[in-house]
Design an enzyme around this catalytic site. Structure first.
Site, PDB file in Angstrom:
ATOM      1  N   THR A  88      60.436  52.810  64.939  1.00 38.63           N
ATOM      2  CA  THR A  88      58.878  52.976  65.884  1.00 38.63           C
ATOM      3  C   THR A  88      58.986  52.041  67.090  1.00 38.63           C
ATOM      4  O   THR A  88      57.872  51.892  67.719  1.00 38.63           O
ATOM      5  CB  THR A  88      57.828  52.564  64.652  1.00 38.63           C
ATOM      6  OG1 THR A  88      58.246  53.398  63.553  1.00 38.63           O
ATOM      7  CG2 THR A  88      56.557  52.980  65.100  1.00 38.63           C
TER       8      THR A  88
ATOM      9  N   GLN B 213      62.189  61.789  54.718  1.00 41.45           N
ATOM     10  CA  GLN B 213      62.267  61.639  56.382  1.00 41.45           C
ATOM     11  C   GLN B 213      61.992  63.349  56.865  1.00 41.45           C
ATOM     12  O   GLN B 213      62.922  63.806  57.063  1.00 41.45           O
ATOM     13  CB  GLN B 213      63.241  61.096  56.931  1.00 41.45           C
ATOM     14  CG  GLN B 213      63.740  59.865  56.325  1.00 41.45           C
ATOM     15  CD  GLN B 213      62.517  58.861  56.863  1.00 41.45           C
ATOM     16  OE1 GLN B 213      62.618  58.578  58.157  1.00 41.45           O
ATOM     17  NE2 GLN B 213      62.097  57.788  55.972  1.00 41.45           N
TER      18      GLN B 213
ATOM     19  N   ALA C  14      66.718  54.210  65.791  1.00 41.18           N
ATOM     20  CA  ALA C  14      66.165  54.396  64.548  1.00 41.18           C
ATOM     21  C   ALA C  14      65.065  55.452  64.411  1.00 41.18           C
ATOM     22  O   ALA C  14      64.473  55.882  65.487  1.00 41.18           O
ATOM     23  CB  ALA C  14      65.437  53.149  63.946  1.00 41.18           C
ATOM     24  N   HIS C  15      64.281  55.882  63.291  1.00 46.22           N
ATOM     25  CA  HIS C  15      63.286  56.721  63.249  1.00 46.22           C
ATOM     26  C   HIS C  15      62.000  56.434  63.944  1.00 46.22           C
ATOM     27  O   HIS C  15      61.501  55.240  63.946  1.00 46.22           O
ATOM     28  CB  HIS C  15      63.016  57.185  61.800  1.00 46.22           C
ATOM     29  CG  HIS C  15      62.744  56.054  60.940  1.00 46.22           C
ATOM     30  ND1 HIS C  15      62.263  56.244  59.690  1.00 46.22           N
ATOM     31  CD2 HIS C  15      62.476  54.577  61.127  1.00 46.22           C
ATOM     32  CE1 HIS C  15      62.298  54.816  59.004  1.00 46.22           C
ATOM     33  NE2 HIS C  15      62.523  54.034  59.784  1.00 46.22           N
ATOM     34  N   ASN C  16      61.395  57.407  64.538  1.00 42.40           N
ATOM     35  CA  ASN C  16      60.224  57.115  65.338  1.00 42.40           C
ATOM     36  C   ASN C  16      60.260  56.453  66.471  1.00 42.40           C
ATOM     37  O   ASN C  16      59.322  56.320  67.143  1.00 42.40           O
ATOM     38  CB  ASN C  16      59.148  56.832  64.331  1.00 42.40           C
ATOM     39  CG  ASN C  16      58.789  57.939  63.531  1.00 42.40           C
ATOM     40  OD1 ASN C  16      59.085  57.654  62.129  1.00 42.40           O
ATOM     41  ND2 ASN C  16      58.039  58.689  63.919  1.00 42.40           N
TER      42      ASN C  16
END
Lengths: 341, 341, 341
Positions: free
Chosen positions: B259, B198, B239-241
Site C-alpha cells: 500500500t 487477495q 507488494a500488494h496495493n
C-alpha cells in the site's frame, strides 16, 4: 552399504583413533548424530557436540585435541571439511543421474548436442545451440538461440539463458536463474526514458556455480563476464558489463551494479551492494550488507554502508551504540564549563 | 555491413570532426575499442580512454573539449548516450525476431491472439486471455486466465502472470518475473495466521519495462498499479496495493511494502526498502540501500536507513567514521575539566 | 449477487449500526469506496476516509468511536481485519478452480496422485512422486523425483522442487519459488573451491505459505526445515540446514544464512539478514533491513545492522542525525577549555 573406519581413513589418507572396524552406512550432522553414521567436526563452535554425539565415527582436523573423553571413533584428516566433502561427493555420485531425452521437448534441428546428455521434458533448445559432452539440461530450461554450453555442465530446471550467451565446462546453474536478460539501460528523453538496446552477451567461464533465481544481465556492448571458479549463491544480481574475478564467492542476495569490476578471490557476505563503475581489488572481503560506493584496494576487509575498513567500522559502531550516553556527557560538560566560567 | 562516419552523423544529426569517410562495422566500448568500430563517450570518468582508443569513430557530447590529441574521428551529437542508444536499437532491430506459434504450446480455445504474434513452445495461454497485436510470448511463459496484454508487448521466457492481471502496450517483462501472485496478507488468529484472500489484480500501464525474477503482487482488493513508463530492474519486490508513479526508475533488489504510494519520476538506487502505507512524493531520489520508514516530500534526495536528507546524512556519516576519536576527545575533556575544578 | 448488511453481520457475528437493509455486491478499499460496496477500517491511519467514503457498508472494530458523522452503515465486529478476511475468502471461493490433468504434461508412471487433483499443462511429475488429495500443480511446475506433497496443497506455476523434498498439507507455494537447490557449500582448495555435495533435503510442514521467487536450499546433511504455519514472502533466501520455527513470518527479501535457527512466532520486516550458525529465540521481532550477527533471546525486538534493541537503536540514531552539530559542540568546548586554562 557398510563402510569400516579403516577403509574410510585409507580413502581420506587419515588416521583412525579408536575402533578401526566400526562401520557406518550413512552420514549425519554431529548434533544429530545417530549410531552407524559418520559425522564431522570442522567449526570449533560445534566441539561440545562431539562429547555426546551418538555418531560412530567423527572426522576431525589433524590437530584436534579433545578436552573430555570420547565414545566415538575419530578419523584425523588434514581438513575435516575437505574430507567430508569427498565423502558427500561419493555419496552423491551413487545417486543415479538422468540421461537421454525426455518428451515432449523442443530441440531446434540446427542444435548440436554432445554425448552423454540429459534433456528433460519441456526443455527448449534454440537455433544453433551447441551443447558439449555430458551436459544435463533439466525440465523447463530455456537455452536461447546460439547459446554455447561446455562439457560436463548441469543446468537445472527452469533456468533461462538468453540468445548468444556462453557457459563453460563443469558449471552448475541452479533452478530459476536468468542469464543474459537485458542490462538496465535507459537514456532520459523528453517523455520519460528511451531504452538502450543491450546487444552484448554473458560469458561464464569454467567451474562456475550459480545458485537459484539469480540474474546475470547481458552487456550493453561486449560481455558481462563471470570468470573461472566463481561461486554465486541464490538471488544475486550481476548487472550489465560487470566482471567478476576468478574464484570470487558471493553469498545470497548480493547485488553488483553496472560495469563494476570485482577482483579475484573476493568473499562477499549476503546482501552486499556494489555501486556501478567501481573497481574492487583482489582478495577483498566484505561483511554482509556492506554498501560499497567507491574503489577498494586489494586485500582489504570492509564493512558498513557506505563501507570502510572493518576494524574501524566496528570501533565506530561501538561508540554509535553509546551515542545517547555520549550525548548526555557532552551536555553535562557544557554545564560544568558554564559553572567554571 | 560498413557505415561511413558522414552517414552515421547524418542519421544522428551530428557533426563529424576528422575523417568523414572512415567506416565501421560494429560498436565497441571505448576502453576496448577496436579498429573499424564505433564507441561512445558520455561519462566523463571514461574520458581518458578516448586519447588511446583504437575505435575508428567516437560519439561525443556536442560540448566535449579534448585535452589532448585524438586519433579517432569524432561525431558530435547533442547527447552521446542518446545517440548510441539510437545506433544500438538499429543494430538490435537487424536481429531476426521469432514469429508464429511453436509446438507444443497450450492455447485455450477462448483466447484471442492478435496479428504479428510469437508464441514460444511450452507457453501457456489461459482461458479468456486477450493478446494485442505484435505480442511476443516466449517459451515457458504462463499467461493465466483472463489476462490482457496490449500491443507490441514482449513477455520473455518463464514469466508467470496470474489470472486477471493487465499489461499495457509496448511493455517488456523479462524472464522469470512473477506478476499477480498473492499479496502477503495474514490476519493473526488463535492458532497462527489466517490467510487474507487477495482478490484484486495487477495493472501495468504502457511503456513499462520490468527486469528478470522480479515480483509484483496482486492487490488484496482493487489493483497494484505500475504506471506509464516505469522501469524496474531485476529481483524487485512490489507488494500488494502499491502504486508506482509514471517514469519512476528502480534499480535491482528494491522492495516496496504494501500500500505504499511512490510518486512519478523517482529514482531509487539498488536494494532500497520502502515501508508499507507510506507516500513518496514525485521526483524523490533515494541512494542505494536506503530504508524509508515515513513519507517523503516531492523533490527530496534521501540516504541511509532510516533515510533522511542526503547532504545531512553524508555529514553525519563523516562524523560517524570519526566516532572513536571523538569519544577519546570527550574523555580527555572530562579529565581536563576535572583538573580545572 | 446482492448481500444485505444484516445478513453479513449475522455471518460475521457483528452488530449493524445504520441501515440494516442496505445491500452490497462487491468489496472495495475505504479510500476508493464506491456505492453498493463493502469496505473495512482496521488501521487507524485510514480513519479519516470513513467520513467521506461512498462505500455503503464499512466493517469496523467493535470499539471504534467515530469522531464525526457517518453516511455509511457500520458493522461492528471483534476484528475488522479478520472479518474482511472471512468475506474475501468467501469471494475467492466462488471463483472456479481448475481440476483434472491438462496436456501435454509429464507424469512418471511411478508417481501417485491423489483425488481431486489439478495438474497443469507442462507440469513435470518425477519418478516416485507422491501427491496427496486435492493437490493443485500449476503449469511449468517441476516436482522432482521422490518428492512428497501433502493434501490440499497448491503449487503455482513454475515452482521447482528438487528431488527428495517434502511439502506438508494445506501449503501454498507461489510461482517461481525454488525448493531444494543445493546449499552453498564449498571447501577451499589449492585451486579455488571444491563443492561440498548437498545430500540432505527440505522439509516443509503444514499450513506454510511461501511467496514468489523465493529459495529454500536443501541441507548438506539432514533437512532444512520450515515448521508449521510459517509465512514467507517473496524473494526470500533460506540457506541450507536452517530451521524456521512455527508461525514465524518474514517479509520480502529476507535472507537467512546456513544453519541458523529461527524460533517460533518471530516477525521479520523486509530485507532482514541473519548470519549463519546463530540462534534467534521465539517471538523475536526484527525491524526491516536489520542485520543480525549473533544470537537473540526470545521476545526481543531488534533493529539496525548490526542489530540491537530497538529502543536503544532509535535513541542512538536520533543522536547519529545530530552528529555534525555534536561534533561542533565538542570543538567549541575544547576552545572554551583552552581559554579557561
Amino acid at each position: 552399504m557398510e563402510f569400516k573406519a579403516k577403509d574410510i581413513a585409507s580413502l581420506l589418507r587419515g588416521v583412525v583413533e579408536g575402533d578401526e572396524n566400526v562401520t557406518v552406512n550413512n552420514v549425519s550432522k554431529i548434533e544429530e548424530g545417530k549410531p552407524h553414521t559418520l559425522a564431522f567436526l570442522a567449526n570449533p563452535k560445534y566441539e561440545h557436540y562431539i562429547y555426546t554425539t551418538r555418531a560412530s565415527i567423527v572426522l576431525v582436523n589433524a590437530d584436534f585435541q579433545p578436552s573430555a573423553p570420547l565414545s566415538c571413533t575419530l578419523i584425523r584428516v588434514p581438513s575435516a571439511y575437505e574430507a567430508i566433502a569427498v565423502l558427500l561427493k561419493m555419496y552423491e555420485n551413487m545417486r543415479p543421474q538422468p540421461s537421454g531425452i525426455e518428451q515432449p521437448s523442443f530441440i531446434h534441428e540446427t542444435a548440436e548436442i554432445g554425448e552423454g546428455h540429459y534433456i528433460g521434458a519441456f526443455a527448449y533448445i534454440g537455433k544453433g545451440v551447441k551443447l558439449g559432452k555430458n551436459v544435463r539440461i533439466y525440465p523447463h530450461a530455456y537455452i536461447g538461440d546460439g547459446v554455447k554450453v561446455g562439457d560436463n555442465t548441469t543446468i537445472y530446471a527452469g533456468v533461462k539463458v538468453y540468445y548468444g550467451c556462453e557457459i563453460g565446462n563443469f558449471c552448475t546453474i541452479h533452478a530459476g536463474t536468468v542469464i543474459g536478460a537485458d542490462g538496465f539501460g535507459f537514456a532520459p528523453s523528453t517523455e520519460g526514458y528511451n531504452k538502450v538496446a543491450q546487444i552484448g552477451n554473458v560469458v561464464i567461464e569454467d567451474n562456475v556455480e550459480i545458485g537459484a533465481n539469480s540474474c546475470i544481465d547481458r552487456a550493453t556492448m561486449g560481455s558481462t563476464r563471470i570468470l573461472k571458479g566463481v561461486k554465486l549463491d541464490n538471488l544475486i544480481q550481476i548487472a550489465h558489463n560487470v566482471v567478476v574475478g576468478e574464484n570470487t564467492v558471493m553469498a545470497a542476495q548480493c547485488g553488483v551494479a553496472g560495469t563494476a569490476k570485482i577482483g579475484a578471490n573476493c568473499m562477499f557476505g549476503g546482501q552486499v551492494g556494489i555501486a556501478g563503475h567501481i573497481s574492487i581489488g583482489d582478495g577483498v572481503h566484505l561483511a554482509a550488507q556492506s554498501g560499497v560506493m567507491g574503489d577498494i584496494e586489494a586485500g582489504k576487509t570492509f564493512m558498513g554502508a557506505p563501507a570502510f575498513e572493518v576494524a574501524q567500522y566496528k570501533k565506530a559502531y561501538v561508540v554509535f551504540r553509546k551515542l545517547p550516553e555520549l550525548y548526555g556527557q557532552l551536555r553535562d560538560l557544557k554545564k560544568e564549563i558554564q559553572t567554571l566560567k
